[in-house]
Design a protein around this motif. Structure first.
Motif, short mmCIF file in Angstrom:
data_model
loop_
_atom_site.label_atom_id
_atom_site.label_comp_id
_atom_site.label_asym_id
_atom_site.label_seq_id
_atom_site.Cartn_x
_atom_site.Cartn_y
_atom_site.Cartn_z
N ARG A 296 0.84 -1.20 0.00
CA ARG A 296 0.00 0.00 0.00
C ARG A 296 0.87 1.25 0.00
O ARG A 296 1.50 1.59 1.02
N ALA A 297 0.93 1.92 -1.13
CA ALA A 297 1.71 3.15 -1.23
C ALA A 297 1.18 4.19 -0.26
O ALA A 297 -0.04 4.35 -0.11
N ASP A 298 2.10 4.91 0.38
CA ASP A 298 1.67 6.03 1.23
C ASP A 298 2.57 7.25 1.06
O ASP A 298 2.48 8.20 1.83
N GLY A 299 3.41 7.25 0.03
CA GLY A 299 4.26 8.39 -0.26
C GLY A 299 5.15 8.07 -1.44
O GLY A 299 5.21 6.93 -1.90
N PRO A 300 5.86 9.06 -1.96
CA PRO A 300 6.72 8.81 -3.13
C PRO A 300 7.84 7.83 -2.84
O PRO A 300 8.31 7.13 -3.74
N GLU A 301 8.28 7.76 -1.58
CA GLU A 301 9.39 6.87 -1.24
C GLU A 301 9.06 6.01 -0.02
O GLU A 301 9.94 5.68 0.77
N SER A 302 7.82 5.61 0.10
CA SER A 302 7.45 4.75 1.23
C SER A 302 6.16 4.00 0.92
O SER A 302 5.37 4.40 0.07
N HIS A 303 6.00 2.90 1.63
CA HIS A 303 4.75 2.13 1.54
C HIS A 303 4.61 1.30 2.80
O HIS A 303 5.57 1.09 3.55
#
Length: 416
Positions: free
Chosen positions: A301-308
């Motif tokens: 689940r993506a939650d930012g450009p450089e995190s999930h």
């Protein structure tokens, strides 16, 4: 000020990522690191594609619910009194407090802040002390609801109420997965979600990468599934998923110290099935690793450009959990799986660091990386369609993009 990454040339240049594997190159590094691109990607991908949220078996009874979050949107999944599965925003329509957290069973969802109370269908049942508020009618208040589709026991939601059904575009994948009878597979509760500091696509690419298996994971725990035995079945042009098959050096191989299946194998597997492992991706949220006795379902689940965020659910054949040694077998499998995952996660984190570098380039693929080109072939048309439709105003000069399949000349221009 940093110039915008998004312009016609950027999207035209993506054509080289969907060429045949022997000619293709990787996506631009900015697709994994750029905040503006991530905002664009939310519209191009996440606002219109089917998103996996959890197994149907997590909520067997009326009132059972669980919560999750994708691209920062808090979501509650609940089984209604009619036995249907409902997906809603968990954001109270009064002051934006979340009406549900975690999981459990509820007769309704009461916001703990001001006690606005919502039915399992999302309708406002009560808003205390609102009688003096002008033009307020509780019948007008509803938690936003989303489309729901169940595929092989996996619950998918879609923010786009005009989205076409998912299952018809997964028929080819479902055919390959058929011997596992995943709709009837069972498993223990998933561990709490983990948060990782790399782009969701880095995770997806690693999960289905045949190239690194004999390199990064070389050794006793993984050498029975060599990279040289990987293959990538052709999929229909409109597919919503893709697969990697990987032959094994012996029958009923599994990830544990014995290299053999410890749990009952899925009963419908053929001899050919029992001499390979299967990896399946349904982007942008579900990645499956299928051994003959256990399936790892990775909910990305993506939650930012450089995190999930990601949680891992385990699925086994019906009846396998009745084995008195079930917990010991799972522990043995997971002991090895965690060692492999530690290697993967270290690499993923270092790849994300590398992608930020000014020296990161668009690399070339090995034939053992066919799944990466398949992911690109799923992503790039969606990126280009969104840019052309001008659905979002992100700057740049928009004009029709010449696609890779429009003319051979364009493909040749992007060959390296």
């Amino acid at each position: 000020m940093k110039p915008s990454l998004l312009n016609n040339q950027f999207f035209k240049d993506l054509n080289s990522s969907v060429l045949p594997i022997e000619d293709a190159e990787t996506l631009p590094p900015g697709c994994y690191t750029d905040a503006e691109f991530y905002e664009f990607e939310k519209e191009a991908i996440f606002n219109h594609e089917w998103l996996y949220v959890g197994r149907e078996s997590k909520i067997p009874e009326a009132g059972d619910y669980f919560t999750t979050s994708i691209i920062g949107e808090p979501i509650v999944i609940v089984r209604t009194r009619k036995g249907e599965i409902n997906a809603m925003s968990s954001v109270c329509q009064h002051r934006a407090m979340l009406v549900a957290e975690g999981s459990g069973n509820a007769r309704s969802f009461m916001c703990p802040y001001h006690h606005w109370n919502y039915s399992l269908d999302g309708a406002l049942l009560k808003g205390p002390a609102m009688e003096k508020t002008c033009n307020f009618d509780k019948a007008d208040v509803q938690l936003p609801t989303f489309k729901v589709e169940i595929w092989l026991g996996f619950i998918f939601i879609n923010f786009d109420d005009q989205a076409p059904p998912l299952a018809p575009r997964l028929e080819a994948v479902a055919k390959i997965l058929e011997p596992y009878d995943l709709a009837n597979a069972i498993g223990p509760n998933a561990d709490p979600a983990m948060k990782f500091p790399w782009n969701w696509k880095v995770m997806f690419e690693n999960n289905n990468d045949g190239y690194h298996a004999s390199r990064l994971h070389g050794g006793h725990y993984h050498d029975f599934i060599p990279s040289a035995l990987c293959s990538f079945p052709d999929m229909p042009e409109d597919t919503a998923g893709y697969c990697r098959l990987n032959g094994t050096l012996h029958k009923d191989a599994s990830f544990n110290a014995s290299q053999r299946a410890l749990l009952p194998i899925f009963p419908n597997l053929s001899d050919d099935d029992r001499n390979q492992m299967l990896f399946a991706n349904i982007p942008p949220t579900l990645s499956l690793v299928l051994t003959n006795d256990m399936v790892f379902a990775l909910n990305v689940r993506a939650d930012g450009p450089e995190s999930h965020e990601m949680d891992v659910e385990l699925l086994v054949a019906p009846g396998a959990m009745d084995n008195p040694a079930f917990d010991d077998c799972i522990a043995a499998n997971m002991a090895t799986a965690l060692k492999i995952m530690d290697q993967d996660q270290h690499v993923d984190e270092m790849v994300q660091i590398g992608l930020r570098s000014r020296f990161a380039v668009r690399g070339r693929y090995s034939w053992q990386e066919g799944a990466q080109q398949q992911l690109n072939s799923w992503l790039v048309p969606r990126y280009q369609d969104c840019w052309e439709k001008n659905d979002v105003n992100l700057g740049g000069t928009k004009a029709p993009i010449t696609r890779c399949d429009d003319t051979t000349a364009i493909c040749n221009e992007t060959d390296v």
